[in-house]
Write a protein that holds these residues in place. Structure first.
Motif, PDB file in Angstrom:
ATOM      1  N   UNK B 127      39.225  74.929 -10.620  1.00  0.00           N
ATOM      2  CA  UNK B 127      37.703  75.000 -10.794  1.00  0.00           C
ATOM      3  C   UNK B 127      37.095  75.872  -9.746  1.00  0.00           C
ATOM      4  N   UNK B 128      35.833  76.107  -9.969  1.00  0.00           N
ATOM      5  CA  UNK B 128      35.122  76.840  -9.049  1.00  0.00           C
ATOM      6  C   UNK B 128      34.081  77.815  -9.510  1.00  0.00           C
ATOM      7  N   UNK B 129      33.577  78.486  -8.575  1.00  0.00           N
ATOM      8  CA  UNK B 129      32.103  79.237  -9.215  1.00  0.00           C
ATOM      9  C   UNK B 129      32.607  80.669  -9.931  1.00  0.00           C
ATOM     10  N   UNK B 130      31.667  80.960 -10.817  1.00  0.00           N
ATOM     11  CA  UNK B 130      31.655  82.186 -11.743  1.00  0.00           C
ATOM     12  C   UNK B 130      31.347  83.183 -10.846  1.00  0.00           C
ATOM     13  N   UNK B 131      31.965  84.252 -10.878  1.00  0.00           N
ATOM     14  CA  UNK B 131      31.427  85.876 -10.190  1.00  0.00           C
ATOM     15  C   UNK B 131      30.517  86.262 -11.251  1.00  0.00           C
ATOM     16  N   UNK B 132      29.322  86.636 -10.549  1.00  0.00           N
ATOM     17  CA  UNK B 132      28.272  87.259 -11.412  1.00  0.00           C
ATOM     18  C   UNK B 132      28.724  88.634 -11.878  1.00  0.00           C
ATOM     19  N   UNK B 133      28.217  88.865 -13.072  1.00  0.00           N
ATOM     20  CA  UNK B 133      28.652  90.327 -13.362  1.00  0.00           C
ATOM     21  C   UNK B 133      27.878  91.502 -12.569  1.00  0.00           C
ATOM     22  N   UNK B 134      28.525  92.716 -12.468  1.00  0.00           N
ATOM     23  CA  UNK B 134      27.939  93.773 -11.777  1.00  0.00           C
ATOM     24  C   UNK B 134      27.077  94.604 -12.466  1.00  0.00           C
ATOM     25  N   UNK B 135      25.878  94.624 -12.240  1.00  0.00           N
ATOM     26  CA  UNK B 135      24.937  95.466 -13.044  1.00  0.00           C
ATOM     27  C   UNK B 135      24.516  96.784 -12.268  1.00  0.00           C
ATOM     28  N   UNK B 136      24.199  97.831 -12.979  1.00  0.00           N
ATOM     29  CA  UNK B 136      23.977  99.305 -12.262  1.00  0.00           C
ATOM     30  C   UNK B 136      22.282  99.324 -12.208  1.00  0.00           C
ATOM     31  N   UNK B 143      30.488  95.530 -14.909  1.00  0.00           N
ATOM     32  CA  UNK B 143      31.476  94.574 -15.042  1.00  0.00           C
ATOM     33  C   UNK B 143      31.236  93.310 -15.204  1.00  0.00           C
ATOM     34  N   UNK B 144      31.946  92.790 -16.182  1.00  0.00           N
ATOM     35  CA  UNK B 144      31.703  91.586 -16.959  1.00  0.00           C
ATOM     36  C   UNK B 144      31.774  90.340 -15.683  1.00  0.00           C
ATOM     37  N   UNK B 145      30.987  89.170 -15.616  1.00  0.00           N
ATOM     38  CA  UNK B 145      31.269  88.199 -14.688  1.00  0.00           C
ATOM     39  C   UNK B 145      32.616  87.631 -15.204  1.00  0.00           C
ATOM     40  N   UNK B 146      33.191  87.040 -14.265  1.00  0.00           N
ATOM     41  CA  UNK B 146      34.876  86.276 -14.461  1.00  0.00           C
ATOM     42  C   UNK B 146      34.726  84.876 -13.882  1.00  0.00           C
ATOM     43  N   UNK B 147      35.715  84.276 -14.410  1.00  0.00           N
ATOM     44  CA  UNK B 147      35.965  82.893 -13.689  1.00  0.00           C
ATOM     45  C   UNK B 147      37.214  83.040 -12.829  1.00  0.00           C
ATOM     46  N   UNK B 148      37.716  84.135 -12.693  1.00  0.00           N
ATOM     47  CA  UNK B 148      38.908  84.160 -11.656  1.00  0.00           C
ATOM     48  C   UNK B 148      39.876  83.471 -12.069  1.00  0.00           C
ATOM     49  N   UNK B 149      40.384  82.536 -11.183  1.00  0.00           N
ATOM     50  CA  UNK B 149      41.368  81.564 -11.840  1.00  0.00           C
ATOM     51  C   UNK B 149      41.034  80.120 -12.133  1.00  0.00           C
ATOM     52  N   UNK B 150      39.472  79.875 -12.067  1.00  0.00           N
ATOM     53  CA  UNK B 150      39.120  78.721 -12.387  1.00  0.00           C
ATOM     54  C   UNK B 150      39.027  78.493 -13.955  1.00  0.00           C
ATOM     55  N   UNK B 151      39.689  77.352 -14.173  1.00  0.00           N
ATOM     56  CA  UNK B 151      39.656  76.997 -15.758  1.00  0.00           C
ATOM     57  C   UNK B 151      40.545  75.712 -15.895  1.00  0.00           C
ATOM     58  N   UNK B 152      39.931  75.019 -16.792  1.00  0.00           N
ATOM     59  CA  UNK B 152      40.392  73.775 -17.433  1.00  0.00           C
ATOM     60  C   UNK B 152      41.349  74.203 -18.142  1.00  0.00           C
ATOM     61  N   UNK B 153      42.810  73.721 -17.729  1.00  0.00           N
ATOM     62  CA  UNK B 153      43.952  74.215 -18.690  1.00  0.00           C
ATOM     63  C   UNK B 153      44.401  72.895 -19.495  1.00  0.00           C
ATOM     64  N   UNK B 154      44.699  73.027 -20.688  1.00  0.00           N
ATOM     65  CA  UNK B 154      44.913  71.699 -21.437  1.00  0.00           C
ATOM     66  C   UNK B 154      45.897  72.152 -22.588  1.00  0.00           C
ATOM     67  N   UNK B 155      46.583  71.332 -23.089  1.00  0.00           N
ATOM     68  CA  UNK B 155      47.755  71.580 -24.066  1.00  0.00           C
ATOM     69  C   UNK B 155      46.848  71.481 -25.632  1.00  0.00           C
ATOM     70  N   UNK B 156      47.571  72.420 -26.421  1.00  0.00           N
ATOM     71  CA  UNK B 156      47.070  72.323 -27.592  1.00  0.00           C
ATOM     72  C   UNK B 156      47.190  71.059 -28.399  1.00  0.00           C
ATOM     73  N   UNK B 157      46.371  70.612 -29.579  1.00  0.00           N
ATOM     74  CA  UNK B 157      46.995  69.520 -30.363  1.00  0.00           C
ATOM     75  C   UNK B 157      46.946  68.046 -29.522  1.00  0.00           C
ATOM     76  N   UNK B 158      46.423  67.960 -28.273  1.00  0.00           N
ATOM     77  CA  UNK B 158      46.636  66.722 -27.723  1.00  0.00           C
ATOM     78  C   UNK B 158      45.023  66.323 -27.344  1.00  0.00           C
ATOM     79  N   UNK B 159      44.887  64.974 -27.256  1.00  0.00           N
ATOM     80  CA  UNK B 159      43.549  64.337 -26.949  1.00  0.00           C
ATOM     81  C   UNK B 159      43.458  64.620 -25.469  1.00  0.00           C
TER      82      UNK B 159
END
Lengths: 558, 399
Positions: B127-136, B143-159
């Motif tokens: 987890x972590x903070x979102x990088x704001x998009x770059x705007x002219x 440039x779109x904002x991005x999560x970098x490597x921060x994400x919640x990883x989960x398996x499919x079909x599992x509670x």
């Protein structure tokens, strides 16, 4: 030419000679209503400007010309001003004051001096609210914009943590709440004690019913918001810990307390508006209203059930599932009496003679917009749907369809309806109709796309958004431009009518209720020449003409 | 449309959509039942066509009134039932033994996820903070904002059960996954829960839906649904990143822990906290430390006492330090150099560097938090030693 209330007045104390002081000290309900209208619509335009700023900022993703913090202050300003300074005093303060005593044949409200005091208390509240806009920097004498950035809901703990001027804003809301309570008290006593002889509750015009139901909400619910704001102040300064989890408090409690008032408050806004609808529909259908009793009692029912549904604002707050179920269930009971009113109004048009003057256009337009507002409210009363739609643009669209497309549109309807009564002059019908169509189109263009954007996951109070939502914000932007142009044109038309409009007779619409049976237009200081005896229903028509007629001494001549 | 929105990605998303569809159809029926007769009557009984003597004052019709009370009431009953039933599905948590439970922490303005220990006893913290998009300058997004490597990883079909909270002293947030049609507030001092079972492999946006301050609109995260085998392989490794080429090194670490939402890294811009480009102390800050001492860094060696220098001496030191220790040191700097060194770069474990960030200083601040001149920086106790040295190295390279 007889003297009107513009020529002479009673004052709270003294007998000032200057016109200005006479207005400042006036206790006349009609003058006070006009002053409320002037102040409220000034603030209305301030809030519109804040909203327009947001729309400009949101025209494209990314930052355009204000930063995120300023944007947050802008929506707080919009919400606080619209809710606390404009729509809560709203219709009761203006038409409750101007028209309600006339409708029941009274010379004024029960406590005219209290009414004067209430108005000035409202002004004090407005000044405190304005003072919260800025911090005065003593060192260099400059003003720093530091308005609250909490949103008008002031949710704890954010409101207790931020460095912006939340406290001043809370104090302003507290004072404005006090003014609201006093207004409610005054109207309750007036309606109970000053009805013309013979006028029992079921002979009152339906607008008076709306004001009556509202006054109870003002009196009973407003103290809760007062308590909440005081608790927030105690928390902020003395750290009593009631909302602070670090001390065993609960931030969600704030939401409960806040909505215990603020939910009934939306009925406080809409019930007098429904009252205006119930006046306009029969007058412009030239026939007696359908289902008088059900409309009157449904107002009372909405006011009653309205106290018990606040929890539907908290479906995703972490509240227990049982509580959610109860609140959802009760919420649907608000929809039923509201729906009945709508069918009664439509049935009133059946076999009438529909005259599409400006007030009627506004009323019929509102039936469309409020039906959308109401039905989208039913959608988010379904718990499962609300879990998805809560705090998205869907909720924003619903709220504006109900409040702007319901309350404010009917407020406008009322302005066009009672304009000749208040000023004795008429605005330009053609221009006023053009303004209606502009506003109606702009309104739908502005808010309808938000239903879709909200369903697709656009959260509210977002300074920036993902590029996916660009198109919806663009459509809304152009809607906003059309809407604001319409607003400016409407007020221009009204002001023009006020200055140079054609003089009117006391009853230009062929309406039946007592406020149209005054001896002259605009009305004299003490209203009706004699208190009439009321042994007739409020909307009696025969072959499209009012049944009850009075001579200049309020004697029946029909 | 948001990423994954149309794919009905969670098991219950289709239920919600069906309910909204039924609601839409019945709402249109109710809407037309009001508006259609309104238009019809306004046309049929228009003023030019109605003679006054044909107006009828009908005020009651019992059957009609019962109909328009009872029929909408039944429809409302249907709505209530749908709302209740879908709530039951969304709110009935699966058995914990049949689910992966992830701890979620929302704070200004980032999401963090902590997994249960894997077979090696390793605990994934993401987890972590979102990088704001770059705007002219025209407001166009370059440039779109991005999560970098921060994400919640989960398996499919599992509670998956999310146990969510916010730190005490933080504010409300709300974990909203539009593609899953689910949302629940995150409340300081409470644990709220929600669950889902993802149907499809893919990436789905997470938004904060409860207003939480300045960067509320950048509090994004992402749920990445992986095939089961891929998830298992990742979960039992000690690598926090399942796939993708995320830049290692200090910048990524700063990104990961959300430092950048309060501190500018490559510029001197003052955000909520001081800029990290170099250790730039202002004159006021130096004077504050000299006058009041310094015990906020949590050094075991003890606090710096107040009043080591006064008057013009203090002023001279402040000017010298704020100027980046350039030129000749004033004589009064001797009061500092005994601990901070002649070059002001501090001594390991005793006194922090006055010019650059070192690993010790960062470690102490991250571990204990710091009460600064502007506000309080919370502690970040989960930052590892490796990460701290990566940050320090990176920060000193940004001079």
């Amino acid at each position: 030419m007889s003297k009107s209330y513009f020529d002479e007045t009673h004052c709270a104390f003294g007998h000032p000679k200057s016109t200005f002081m006479q207005w400042m000290l006036t206790v006349d309900h009609k003058r006070i209503g006009i002053m409320y209208a002037v102040v409220m619509f000034t603030f209305f335009f301030v809030a519109v400007a804040a909203a327009l700023t947001m729309r400009f900022e949101l025209f494209a993703p990314g930052q355009q010309f204000i930063d995120a913090h300023t944007f947050n202050q802008a929506f707080t300003l919009h919400g606080v001003v619209m809710v606390f300074l404009f729509i809560i005093p709203g219709i009761p303060a203006v038409f409750g004051n101007i028209v309600m005593p006339l409708m029941i044949g009274a010379k004024d409200v029960s406590f005219p001096r209290l009414n004067w005091f209430t108005f000035w208390l409202y002004i004090v509240g407005c000044i405190v609210a304005l003072s919260s806009l800025f911090n005065f920097n003593i060192a260099d004498g400059s003003l720093v914009f530091n308005f609250a950035d909490t949103g008008w809901t002031f949710y704890a703990p954010y409101s207790l943590n931020t460095d912006t001027n939340v406290v001043t804003t809370l104090v302003a809301a507290f004072i404005l709440g006090m003014a609201s309570i006093l207004t409610g008290l005054n109207f309750l006593v007036t309606i109970h004690r000053l009805r013309a002889p013979g006028m029992d509750f079921f002979k009152m015009p339906l607008f008076v019913w709306g004001i009556y139901a509202t006054a109870w909400i003002q009196l009973l619910a407003t103290p809760v918001i007062g308590i909440t704001l005081v608790l927030a102040l105690l928390e902020k300064y003395f750290g009593i810990g009631i909302f602070d989890p670090a001390k065993g408090g609960d931030p969600v409690l704030f939401q409960h307390l806040f909505w215990i008032y603020s939910h009934p408050a939306v009925y406080l806004m809409i019930l007098p508006a429904f009252g205006i609808m119930s006046e306009i529909i029969p007058a412009f259908s030239r026939r007696e209203i359908f289902g008088y009793r059900t409309i009157a009692l449904s107002s009372a029912a909405i006011a009653g059930v309205g106290y018990l549904v606040w929890g539907h604002h908290l479906f995703t707050s972490g509240m227990s599932d049982l509580a959610k179920t109860m609140f959802s269930f009760l919420t649907f009971f608000v929809a039923i009496p509201t729906g009945i009113k709508f069918y009664d109004w439509i049935a009133t048009m059946y076999k009438g003679k529909i005259i599409l003057d400006t007030p009627m256009l506004w009323a019929l337009g509102t039936i469309i917009t409020f039906a959308i507002g109401g039905l989208s409210g039913v959608t988010i009363a379904m718990i499962g749907a609300d879990i998805h739609l809560q705090d998205t643009y869907y909720t924003i669209a619903h709220f504006h369809y109900a409040m702007l497309g319901g309350v404010v549109f009917l407020f406008f309807a009322g302005i066009h309806y009672w304009f000749p009564l208040v000023f004795g002059k008429m605005y330009s019908e053609a221009k006023a109709k053009f303004a209606f169509y502009t506003l109606f189109i702009g309104f739908n263009l502005l808010w309808f796309p938000m239903f879709i954007a909200g369903y697709l996951g656009m959260p509210r109070r977002y300074f920036d958004y993902l590029p996916e939502f660009h198109i919806y914000h663009q459509i809304s932007f152009w809607g906003a431009i059309i809407f604001v142009s319409g607003l400016i044109f409407m007020f221009y038309t009204l002001i023009q009518g006020m200055r140079n409009g054609k003089p009117t007779t006391p009853n230009p619409w062929n309406a039946t209720t007592l406020e149209w049976h005054l001896p002259s237009s605009p009305p004299p200081l003490e209203n009706h020449t004699k208190v009439p005896y009321v042994d007739f229903r409020p909307y009696e028509y025969h072959h499209g003409q009012p049944v009850v007629k009075f001579d200049e001494n309020m004697k029946r001549i029909d | 449309m948001l990423e994954g929105f149309g794919s009905s990605a969670a098991t219950f998303a289709a239920d919600i959509d069906n309910m909204l569809y039924v609601n839409l159809v019945l709402s249109v029926v109710l809407f037309l039942s009001v508006v259609a007769p309104m238009f019809y009557f306004a046309w049929k009984y228009r003023a030019s066509k109605v003679k006054d003597e044909n107006i009828e004052n009908i005020t009651h019709h019992t059957l009609l009134e019962i109909t328009w009370t009872v029929v909408p009431t039944i429809m409302l009953g249907v709505f209530f039932w749908y709302g209740y039933a879908t709530m039951k599905t969304l709110r009935t948590m699966p058995d914990a033994s049949d689910a992966i439970t992830v701890q979620v922490e929302g704070s200004k303005w980032k999401w963090r996820y902590e997994y249960p220990a894997n077979s090696n006893g390793y605990v994934h913290k993401l987890g972590g903070a979102f990088t704001k998009p770059v705007v002219d300058e025209n407001g166009r997004v370059i440039e779109k904002g991005s999560m970098g490597k921060s994400a919640l990883y989960v398996p499919v079909g599992t509670n998956v059960i999310l146990e969510m909270t916010a730190p005490l002293g933080d504010v409300l947030h709300s974990f909203f996954v539009p593609a899953f049609r689910m949302k629940e507030d995150v409340v300081p001092g409470r644990i709220t829960k929600q669950w889902f079972k993802a149907d499809k492999v893919g990436e789905f946006d997470v938004e904060c839906a409860e207003y939480c301050g300045t960067d509320h609109s950048y509090m994004y995260s992402r749920i990445v649904v992986l095939p089961k085998a891929e998830y298992e392989a990742w979960f039992n490794s000690n690598d926090d990143t399942p796939k993708g080429n995320y830049a290692k090194g200090g910048d990524a670490v700063l990104q990961l822990h959300g430092c950048k939402s309060c501190h500018a890294v490559t510029t001197d811009k003052q955000l909520i906290g001081p800029a990290l480009k170099t250790r730039t102390l202002t004159k006021d800050q130096v004077l504050d430390v000299i006058k009041n001492g310094q015990n906020k860094l949590g050094y075991d060696m003890g606090a710096m006492p107040a009043g080591l220098a006064t008057g013009t001496d203090a002023q001279e030191i402040a000017a010298y330090v704020a100027g980046g220790l350039k030129g000749t040191a004033p004589a009064s700097f001797a009061a500092c150099s005994s601990c901070h060194g002649e070059d002001g770069k501090g001594q390991f474990g005793t006194a922090p560097s006055l010019v650059s960030y070192d690993a010790t200083l960062l470690a102490h601040v991250l571990k204990h938090g710091k009460k600064g001149m502007i506000g309080t920086m919370p502690a970040f106790p989960y930052v590892s030693d490796e990460e701290v040295s990566a940050m320090a190295e990176y920060l000193n390279s940004t001079k």
